[in-house]
Enzyme design. Structure first.
Site, PDB file in Angstrom:
ATOM      1  N   HIS A 165      -4.623 -53.630 -27.119  1.00 30.07           N
ATOM      2  CA  HIS A 165      -3.510 -53.140 -27.946  1.00 30.07           C
ATOM      3  C   HIS A 165      -3.912 -51.832 -28.632  1.00 30.07           C
ATOM      4  O   HIS A 165      -4.117 -51.779 -29.839  1.00 30.07           O
ATOM      5  CB  HIS A 165      -3.216 -54.247 -28.965  1.00 30.07           C
ATOM      6  CG  HIS A 165      -2.007 -54.094 -29.811  1.00 30.07           C
ATOM      7  ND1 HIS A 165      -1.696 -52.942 -30.490  1.00 30.07           N
ATOM      8  CD2 HIS A 165      -1.026 -54.970 -30.113  1.00 30.07           C
ATOM      9  CE1 HIS A 165      -0.581 -53.139 -31.169  1.00 30.07           C
ATOM     10  NE2 HIS A 165      -0.151 -54.353 -30.955  1.00 30.07           N
ATOM     11  N   GLU A 269      -0.344 -49.912 -24.744  1.00 29.32           N
ATOM     12  CA  GLU A 269      -1.204 -51.085 -24.574  1.00 29.32           C
ATOM     13  C   GLU A 269      -1.203 -51.503 -23.099  1.00 29.32           C
ATOM     14  O   GLU A 269      -0.157 -51.539 -22.467  1.00 29.32           O
ATOM     15  CB  GLU A 269      -0.665 -52.228 -25.440  1.00 29.32           C
ATOM     16  CG  GLU A 269      -0.320 -51.778 -26.861  1.00 29.32           C
ATOM     17  CD  GLU A 269       0.529 -52.791 -27.626  1.00 29.32           C
ATOM     18  OE1 GLU A 269       0.457 -53.992 -27.308  1.00 29.32           O
ATOM     19  OE2 GLU A 269       1.277 -52.371 -28.515  1.00 29.32           O
TER      20      GLU A 269
HETATM   21  C1  BG6 Z   1       3.053 -54.929 -30.490  1.00 23.79           C
HETATM   22  C2  BG6 Z   1       4.300 -55.734 -30.393  1.00 23.79           C
HETATM   23  O1  BG6 Z   1       2.298 -55.083 -29.339  1.00 23.79           O
HETATM   24  O2  BG6 Z   1       2.298 -55.367 -31.616  1.00 23.79           O
HETATM   25  C3  BG6 Z   1       5.089 -55.563 -31.673  1.00 23.79           C
HETATM   26  O3  BG6 Z   1       5.040 -55.339 -29.261  1.00 23.79           O
HETATM   27  C4  BG6 Z   1       4.244 -55.963 -32.872  1.00 23.79           C
HETATM   28  O4  BG6 Z   1       6.265 -56.364 -31.616  1.00 23.79           O
HETATM   29  C5  BG6 Z   1       2.957 -55.159 -32.828  1.00 23.79           C
HETATM   30  O5  BG6 Z   1       4.961 -55.707 -34.061  1.00 23.79           O
HETATM   31  C6  BG6 Z   1       1.997 -55.452 -33.975  1.00 23.79           C
HETATM   32  O6  BG6 Z   1       1.722 -56.817 -34.059  1.00 23.79           O
HETATM   33  P1  BG6 Z   1       0.799 -57.352 -35.213  1.00 23.79           P
HETATM   34  O7  BG6 Z   1       0.729 -58.838 -35.059  1.00 23.79           O
HETATM   35  O8  BG6 Z   1      -0.551 -56.708 -35.030  1.00 23.79           O
HETATM   36  O9  BG6 Z   1       1.445 -56.921 -36.510  1.00 23.79           O
END
Ligand code: BG6
Length: 297
Positions: A165, A269
């Protein structure tokens, strides 16, 4: 460890130093002939990569938490074994909040440094067939990441999602375009997971974007005309590409993210999520490999 720094040295030019990072979490600092990187054992999380003469590659929030059981906001969270929400469970799986073990460290004669981390056995893993998850990071003039998952069950299929990510640092989100996804089908999370097709040559940002591009294995590039940099994302063993920028109101809702920080980041990602979920037969290993490289425009 207190303030101790332990240098893991060999005769090769690359260097790894073990130290306390933010929140006293154990961190590895890697220095090579071309670049520096920082990797937390918490989540096997790369928080920093910088090539000499360039701005940092990765965005890290000023408001990030650095605490056990909390994900770090920015860098490269390792999302495994599920992506997104799962009823009664933490969003984006448990790998990003576990303390990974350093298994190997190998500076090569050419100046590269490779590290291998392993996800320990954790109670949350017991609802899956037995598996091992290794994360191999190679630092040189690029950053190469490989998440290798082995199904150790003799007879059960291991089904999981994975995603690196990656939060990229950009000069100004309105001066960014993402290329390489034209023609791909995507799930638009901002429109209730509606399935759409990407019609544009390049994705540009003027509101929240949260999309899962399916069946995408080709390289993707981020063109940042403000910094004057091209970021190239090459991948193997990945069929999904997620593009995310929270924009204004979602930024305000995230306690570990600054209200204006959406202007300086974009997530692109690489992984296997939703209908691209991995279904791994017994005894087999799946490898998700991502190479991040840059050039100035
Ligand atoms: C992304 C998602 O990969 O991660 C989003 O597609 C999400 O929907 C984002 O808001 C962040 O997620 P987190 O759990 O790290 O706040």
């Amino acid at each position: 460890m207190g303030d101790a720094k332990v240098e893991l040295t060999t005769n090769a030019p690359g260097k790894v130093t073990f130290m306390d990072g933010c929140g006293d979490l154990p961190m590895l600092e890697v220095t090579t002939l071309w670049s520096t990187a920082e990797i937390y054992l918490h989540g096997a999380h790369v928080t920093h990569f910088r090539k000499q003469g360039e701005p940092p590659l990765l965005f890290l929030s000023q408001c990030s938490r650095f605490a056990e059981q909390q994900p770090i906001r920015g860098g490269i969270p390792v999302i495994f074994p599920w992506f997104g929400a799962r009823e009664g469970m933490a969003q984006h799986g448990f790998a990003r909040v576990k303390l990974w073990e350093l298994k190997e460290f190998a500076p090569a004669p050419d100046g590269s440094v490779s590290l291998r981390l392993r996800l320990p056995d954790v109670p949350e893993g017991s609802s899956f067939p037995p598996f091992t998850a290794d994360y191999i990071l190679t630092v040189n003039d690029a950053l190469t990441l490989q998440l290798a998952v082995t199904n150790n069950s003799p007879d059960e299929i291991l089904s999981f999602e994975n995603c690196l990510h990656t939060y990229f640092e950009v000069g100004d989100i309105t001066a960014v375009s993402i290329q390489g996804l034209k023609g791909a089908s995507y799930l638009d999370k901002v429109a209730g997971f509606a399935q759409k097709t990407e019609m544009d040559d390049a994705i540009r940002f003027g509101s929240e974007i949260d999309r899962i591009y399916l069946n995408t294995s080709e390289p993707v590039e981020i063109i940042d005309t403000r910094i004057g940099r091209r970021i190239r994302i090459e991948k193997q063993g990945s069929l999904s590409t997620v593009v995310w920028n929270p924009w204004i109101s979602k930024s305000q809702q995230m306690p570990d993210f600054g209200n204006e920080e959406y202007e300086r980041m974009v997530c692109v990602e690489s992984g296997n999520v939703a209908s691209n979920m991995v279904k791994l037969p017994p005894g087999e290993t799946s490898r998700l490999t991502v190479k991040l490289s840059t050039s100035m425009l």
